[in-house]
Design a protein around this motif. Structure first.
Motif, PDB file in Angstrom:
ATOM      1  N   PHE A 111      -8.165 -18.174 -19.720  1.00  7.40           N
ATOM      2  CA  PHE A 111      -9.398 -19.032 -18.899  1.00  7.40           C
ATOM      3  C   PHE A 111     -10.690 -18.819 -19.774  1.00  7.40           C
ATOM      4  O   PHE A 111     -11.229 -17.799 -19.632  1.00  7.40           O
ATOM      5  CB  PHE A 111      -9.702 -18.159 -17.727  1.00  7.40           C
ATOM      6  N   VAL A 145     -34.813 -30.940 -25.953  1.00  6.14           N
ATOM      7  CA  VAL A 145     -34.861 -31.733 -24.577  1.00  6.14           C
ATOM      8  C   VAL A 145     -36.413 -32.079 -24.708  1.00  6.14           C
ATOM      9  O   VAL A 145     -37.343 -31.433 -24.606  1.00  6.14           O
ATOM     10  CB  VAL A 145     -34.530 -30.976 -23.386  1.00  6.14           C
ATOM     11  N   SER A 167     -19.889 -18.508 -20.836  1.00  4.55           N
ATOM     12  CA  SER A 167     -20.554 -17.631 -22.055  1.00  4.55           C
ATOM     13  C   SER A 167     -22.034 -18.010 -22.197  1.00  4.55           C
ATOM     14  O   SER A 167     -22.173 -19.236 -22.018  1.00  4.55           O
ATOM     15  CB  SER A 167     -19.700 -17.878 -23.307  1.00  4.55           C
ATOM     16  N   ALA A 190     -14.210 -18.946 -21.456  1.00  2.88           N
ATOM     17  CA  ALA A 190     -15.493 -19.346 -21.087  1.00  2.88           C
ATOM     18  C   ALA A 190     -15.920 -20.515 -21.253  1.00  2.88           C
ATOM     19  O   ALA A 190     -16.231 -20.902 -22.489  1.00  2.88           O
ATOM     20  CB  ALA A 190     -16.095 -17.827 -21.538  1.00  2.88           C
ATOM     21  N   GLU A 191     -16.692 -21.372 -20.497  1.00  6.14           N
ATOM     22  CA  GLU A 191     -17.380 -22.238 -20.825  1.00  6.14           C
ATOM     23  C   GLU A 191     -18.920 -21.830 -21.342  1.00  6.14           C
ATOM     24  O   GLU A 191     -19.398 -21.008 -20.609  1.00  6.14           O
ATOM     25  CB  GLU A 191     -17.500 -23.171 -19.580  1.00  6.14           C
ATOM     26  N   GLU A 192     -19.717 -22.622 -22.070  1.00  5.06           N
ATOM     27  CA  GLU A 192     -21.018 -22.434 -22.637  1.00  5.06           C
ATOM     28  C   GLU A 192     -21.910 -22.722 -21.608  1.00  5.06           C
ATOM     29  O   GLU A 192     -21.911 -23.886 -21.096  1.00  5.06           O
ATOM     30  CB  GLU A 192     -21.275 -22.820 -24.016  1.00  5.06           C
ATOM     31  N   VAL A 193     -22.679 -21.687 -21.289  1.00 15.02           N
ATOM     32  CA  VAL A 193     -24.073 -22.098 -20.210  1.00 15.02           C
ATOM     33  C   VAL A 193     -25.038 -21.589 -20.906  1.00 15.02           C
ATOM     34  O   VAL A 193     -25.201 -20.731 -21.531  1.00 15.02           O
ATOM     35  CB  VAL A 193     -23.707 -21.433 -18.877  1.00 15.02           C
ATOM     36  N   SER A 194     -26.006 -22.472 -20.978  1.00 11.33           N
ATOM     37  CA  SER A 194     -27.287 -22.354 -21.667  1.00 11.33           C
ATOM     38  C   SER A 194     -28.453 -21.632 -21.151  1.00 11.33           C
ATOM     39  O   SER A 194     -28.833 -22.004 -20.099  1.00 11.33           O
ATOM     40  CB  SER A 194     -27.764 -23.630 -22.343  1.00 11.33           C
ATOM     41  N   ALA A 195     -28.872 -20.218 -21.584  1.00  8.98           N
ATOM     42  CA  ALA A 195     -30.182 -19.818 -21.360  1.00  8.98           C
ATOM     43  C   ALA A 195     -31.039 -20.547 -22.198  1.00  8.98           C
ATOM     44  O   ALA A 195     -31.540 -20.050 -23.104  1.00  8.98           O
ATOM     45  CB  ALA A 195     -29.904 -18.141 -21.283  1.00  8.98           C
ATOM     46  N   HIS A 196     -31.817 -21.604 -21.627  1.00  2.00           N
ATOM     47  CA  HIS A 196     -31.999 -22.445 -23.044  1.00  2.00           C
ATOM     48  C   HIS A 196     -33.764 -22.630 -22.806  1.00  2.00           C
ATOM     49  O   HIS A 196     -34.354 -22.059 -21.864  1.00  2.00           O
ATOM     50  CB  HIS A 196     -31.556 -24.063 -22.736  1.00  2.00           C
ATOM     51  N   CYS A 197     -34.194 -23.117 -23.886  1.00  2.85           N
ATOM     52  CA  CYS A 197     -35.397 -23.350 -23.949  1.00  2.85           C
ATOM     53  C   CYS A 197     -35.692 -24.647 -24.893  1.00  2.85           C
ATOM     54  O   CYS A 197     -34.634 -25.033 -25.659  1.00  2.85           O
ATOM     55  CB  CYS A 197     -36.002 -22.126 -25.033  1.00  2.85           C
ATOM     56  N   ASP A 198     -36.608 -25.388 -24.732  1.00  5.41           N
ATOM     57  CA  ASP A 198     -36.768 -26.918 -25.175  1.00  5.41           C
ATOM     58  C   ASP A 198     -36.822 -26.845 -26.705  1.00  5.41           C
ATOM     59  O   ASP A 198     -36.445 -27.775 -27.292  1.00  5.41           O
ATOM     60  CB  ASP A 198     -38.094 -27.649 -24.605  1.00  5.41           C
ATOM     61  N   ILE A 258      -5.856 -11.897 -19.058  1.00  7.61           N
ATOM     62  CA  ILE A 258      -6.012 -12.802 -18.182  1.00  7.61           C
ATOM     63  C   ILE A 258      -7.154 -13.631 -18.505  1.00  7.61           C
ATOM     64  O   ILE A 258      -7.208 -14.911 -18.422  1.00  7.61           O
ATOM     65  CB  ILE A 258      -6.464 -12.035 -16.725  1.00  7.61           C
ATOM     66  N   LYS A 259      -8.190 -12.964 -19.362  1.00  7.26           N
ATOM     67  CA  LYS A 259      -9.197 -13.771 -20.087  1.00  7.26           C
ATOM     68  C   LYS A 259      -8.902 -14.973 -20.939  1.00  7.26           C
ATOM     69  O   LYS A 259      -9.272 -15.969 -20.899  1.00  7.26           O
ATOM     70  CB  LYS A 259     -10.200 -12.826 -20.577  1.00  7.26           C
ATOM     71  N   LYS A 284      -6.595  -7.338 -18.526  1.00  9.22           N
ATOM     72  CA  LYS A 284      -7.886  -7.957 -18.354  1.00  9.22           C
ATOM     73  C   LYS A 284      -8.000  -9.010 -19.533  1.00  9.22           C
ATOM     74  O   LYS A 284      -8.182 -10.255 -19.304  1.00  9.22           O
ATOM     75  CB  LYS A 284      -9.105  -7.101 -18.341  1.00  9.22           C
ATOM     76  N   CYS A 296     -32.959 -26.758 -27.830  1.00  8.11           N
ATOM     77  CA  CYS A 296     -31.920 -27.405 -27.328  1.00  8.11           C
ATOM     78  C   CYS A 296     -32.595 -28.872 -27.722  1.00  8.11           C
ATOM     79  O   CYS A 296     -31.661 -29.702 -27.519  1.00  8.11           O
ATOM     80  CB  CYS A 296     -31.766 -27.132 -25.870  1.00  8.11           C
ATOM     81  N   THR A 316     -37.031 -22.796 -20.846  1.00  8.62           N
ATOM     82  CA  THR A 316     -37.499 -23.778 -20.146  1.00  8.62           C
ATOM     83  C   THR A 316     -37.009 -24.054 -18.668  1.00  8.62           C
ATOM     84  O   THR A 316     -35.761 -24.012 -18.545  1.00  8.62           O
ATOM     85  CB  THR A 316     -37.188 -25.104 -20.863  1.00  8.62           C
TER      86      THR A 316
END
Lengths: 153, 115
Positions: free
Chosen positions: A9, A24, B25, A11-19, A5-6, A2, A22, B94
Motif C-alpha cells: 500500500f 499557488v 506521506s 503512501a500517497e503524498e499529501v501536502s502540508a503546504h505553503c504558497d 503490509i506497507k 508491518k 507550491c 497556507t
C-alpha cells in the motif's frame, strides 16, 4: 510484517503546504481587495455631513467615515501587495517576452493602489479594477488557461 | 498543546489490509514541529461519515484552488458549514487564514496513527 503490509500500500503524498514552495497564485486575491476599495470609495463619496450641532450625528458620521477610510487604505495596500507578489514570485522572464509591457502595467497598477489609498477618487478606483482585470488576463494566459473574469459585487 | 499521532498498533495495519485505512506521506513544512516531510501516516476516510470533526483533529482535505491536491492541516474550529483549518507552523502554512472555511464535504478524512 508491518513493512510487508506497507509495501503493498504505497503512501500517497499529501501536502502540508505553503504558497511559497507550491506555487499557488491567483489574481482573484487582488481583485477582491480592489473591489473593496471601489466599494469604500463609493460609500465615502455618498456620505453627507450631518448638522454640526447634532453631536450624536457628528460622532456617528465620524465613526462611519473613519471605518470606511480605514478599510479603503488597508485594502488598497493589500491589493498592492498581492499584485507585487504576482510580479516578483509568479511572473518569469518568459512571461515578460510574451507581455513586453508587463513591468509598466504592474507599475501603473500599483501606483493606482497608492492613489486609491491616499485620495478618494472614483476614477482611480475604477481604473484599478480595470488594471486588475488586465493582470488577470495576462496571468491566466501565462498559465495557458481560460478563466473568465468576474466580480463579486 | 497540539497532539500528534502515535505509532500505529497492529490493528491499523489490519484495517489497511481491509481498505479501511489509507497511507499518506507528508510533504512540506506547515505541520512542523510534529509532522515532518516524509512522515507516513494512516488516514481514516470514513471517520467523518456520521460525525463532525473535532477541534484538534489532524485532517486531510482537498486544496481549495488546486484540483486533485490533498493537503494536511489541523482543525482549529468547527463551524456551522465547515472547519477552520490551520497549519501547526503558521509561518509556513497556507490555510484558512487565506482560504477561509473548508466545507465539510472538502474534508477527506482523519489522521489516526503514524505508520
Amino acid at each position: 510484517m508491518k513493512n510487508l503490509i506497507k509495501s503493498f500500500f504505497p503512501a500517497e503524498e499529501v501536502s502540508a503546504h505553503c504558497d511559497g514552495p507550491c506555487g499557488v497564485y491567483d489574481p482573484a486575491d487582488a481583485r477582491i481587495k480592489a473591489e473593496a476599495v471601489l466599494s469604500m470609495t463609493k460609500k465615502i463619496l455618498a456620505m453627507s455631513a450631518p448638522d454640526p450641532s447634532d453631536a450624536a450625528a457628528v460622532v456617528a458620521y465620524n465613526n462611519t467615515m473613519s471605518r470606511y477610510i480605514a478599510i479603503k487604505e488597508d485594502q488598497a495596500h493589500g491589493t498592492k501587495t498581492d499584485i507585487l507578489v504576482l510580479w516578483t514570485d509568479f511572473f518569469k522572464p518568459v512571461h515578460l517576452e510574451a507581455n513586453p509591457d508587463l513591468h509598466d502595467i504592474i507599475w501603473k497598477a500599483t501606483k493606482l493602489c497608492s492613489a486609491c489609498k491616499t485620495t478618494v477618487s472614483l476614477e482611480s478606483a475604477e481604473a484599478l479594477m480595470a488594471a486588475v482585470q488586465q493582470i488577470h488576463d495576462i496571468f491566466w494566459a501565462a498559465k495557458g488557461r481560460e478563466v473568465a473574469y468576474y466580480t463579486a459585487s | 498543546m497540539n497532539k500528534y499521532p502515535e505509532n500505529a498498533p497492529f490493528i491499523e495495519y489490519v484495517l489497511l489490509l481491509l481498505r479501511r485505512r489509507k497511507r499518506i506521506s507528508v510533504t512540506g513544512a506547515s505541520m512542523l514541529p510534529g509532522l515532518n516531510a516524509g512522515d507516513e501516516l494512516f488516514v481514516n476516510e470514513r471517520a467523518y461519515a456520521n460525525t463532525l470533526p473535532d477541534e484538534g483533529d489532524i485532517v486531510v482535505a482537498w486544496h481549495p484552488r488546486k484540483p486533485n491536491q490533498k493537503i494536511i492541516k489541523r482543525v482549529s474550529m468547527v463551524l456551522d458549514k465547515g472547519c477552520w483549518l490551520i497549519g501547526d507552523n503558521p509561518a509556513e502554512s497556507t490555510d484558512s487564514a487565506k482560504y477561509g472555511i473548508f466545507p465539510f464535504k472538502r474534508i477527506i478524512g482523519k489522521i489516526t496513527y503514524r505508520c
